[in-house]
Enzyme design. Structure first.
Site, PDB file in Angstrom:
ATOM      1  N   ARG A 123       0.760  -1.310   0.171  1.00  0.00           N
ATOM      2  CA  ARG A 123       0.076  -0.062  -0.147  1.00  0.00           C
ATOM      3  C   ARG A 123       0.948   1.357  -0.165  1.00  0.00           C
ATOM      4  NH1 ARG A 123      -3.348  -3.210  -1.444  1.00  0.00           N
ATOM      5  NH2 ARG A 123      -5.007  -3.929  -0.265  1.00  0.00           N
TER       6      ARG A 123
ATOM      7  N   GLU B   2      -2.748   7.537  -6.552  1.00  0.00           N
ATOM      8  CA  GLU B   2      -2.841   6.950  -7.910  1.00  0.00           C
ATOM      9  C   GLU B   2      -3.842   7.413  -8.742  1.00  0.00           C
ATOM     10  OE1 GLU B   2      -0.716   3.073  -5.889  1.00  0.00           O
ATOM     11  OE2 GLU B   2      -2.861   2.989  -6.484  1.00  0.00           O
TER      12      GLU B   2
ATOM     13  N   HIS C 289       1.144   0.299 -10.435  1.00  0.00           N
ATOM     14  CA  HIS C 289       0.125  -0.358  -9.757  1.00  0.00           C
ATOM     15  C   HIS C 289      -0.395  -1.668 -10.590  1.00  0.00           C
ATOM     16  CE1 HIS C 289      -2.788  -0.512  -5.849  1.00  0.00           C
ATOM     17  NE2 HIS C 289      -2.499  -1.635  -6.274  1.00  0.00           N
TER      18      HIS C 289
END
Length: 317
Positions: free
Chosen positions: A235, A264, A283
């Site tokens: 995370r 993000e 990601h």
């Protein structure tokens, strides 16, 4: 029954099928849903399927027909769980679908940093033909055998990373709530402070809580080895990004490999985007075709189980 997929694009940009959901009811599928579009699209829905679209208390209480929310991820912080419990709405997630893929990304970052394959592949056409020697390199090439990797959090992904590390003949230590006798052979349990001091590579696999938020900060970074590498596929907010950028730029630590950031997509002024020896992927550790296929299959099974009266992976309880 009305099923609304609010933001299906990242799970299925076109290479998977929504037929499993379509077989269970009237199904509306949207690639993305903004906060302005939410009310109209969710109106009358019995089932909402979300990945990153936030479903807060106001939305939950405004939908009298809503019975079920399926989160297309392991983390479910996009849903107001207390509100769902108050309304009697079941919320499910998808655990463990991406374990192998995330562990693979951990070592993709580690190998990129230690071997610089991308860098040399990009430079070979220009530099190798002019080299006076049979080879060339301009950055350290680091062997993994004998290095110590510190794993923060020892759940499914942490354990998968440990197995790969042992195959590379690395020493493995872990910060975990598990007792030493419950850890696999060859894994040494250490305190978080010791892990930061003794590890050559640190990789983060713990949940994001108030206790772990910002756990990688200036003080801990200052205790790391100057040749140490930090990996984060967990995370983004586990890391204080300003502190990490400073540690990289000042050569307090050697490098970082990150698949997640605190915001993000990131703001253009995120200091890590320009930091020295900072390698960032967008990601995508979870996004292999195999992992997304497992995610889709499990999401359908979660809803099927709910409809049959046997709820699995319920996080709203």
């Amino acid at each position: 029954m009305k099923i609304v997929v609010l933001d299906g694009y990242t799970l299925n940009p076109g290479d998977l099928s929504w037929k499993g959901f379509e077989a269970l009811g009237e199904c509306e599928i949207y690639e993305h849903t903004s906060s302005r579009e939410f009310a109209e699209r969710a109106k009358g829905a019995d089932v909402l399927i979300t990945n990153k679209t936030v479903i807060g208390a106001d939305q939950i209480f405004s939908l009298p027909d809503l019975k079920y929310i399926g989160v297309l991820a392991t983390g479910y912080n996009v849903v107001d769980i207390p509100a769902a419990i108050d309304r009697g709405v079941v919320v499910t997630n998808i655990p463990t679908y991406s374990t192998s893929s995330v562990a693979q990304m951990v070592f993709a970052h580690i190998l990129n940093i230690t071997q610089q394959v991308g860098l040399y592949a990009a430079e070979v056409k220009e530099k190798w033909p002019r080299s006076e020697d049979f080879c060339f390199w301009q950055s350290p090439l680091i062997e993994l055998s004998g290095l110590r990797i510190g794993i923060v959090g020892f759940g499914h992904i942490g354990q998968a990373v440990a197995r790969i590390a042992q195959a590379f003949d690395m020493e493995v230590c872990a910060y975990s709530s598990k007792k030493q006798e419950d850890l696999p052979q060859g894994i040494k349990k250490v305190s978080l402070e010791e892990l930061f001091v003794v590890s050559d590579i640190i990789t983060l696999h713990c949940p994001l809580t108030e206790e772990t938020r910002g756990m990688v900060h200036a003080e801990r970074l200052s205790t790391m080895k100057s040749r140490a590498i930090l990996i984060n596929t967990g995370r983004g907010p586990l890391v204080n990004e300003t502190d990490l950028a400073y540690a990289l730029n000042q050569e307090i630590i050697y490098a970082a490999g990150l698949d997640v950031l605190s915001q993000e997509p990131p703001a253009t002024d995120n200091p890590l985007l320009q930091a020295r020896n900072c390698f960032i992927t967008p990601h995508i550790a979870w996004a292999t075709g195999a992992a997304r296929g497992r995610l889709m299959d499990q999401a359908v099974e979660n809803l099927k189980s709910f409809l049959s009266g046997t709820i699995i992976n319920n996080v709203a309880k």
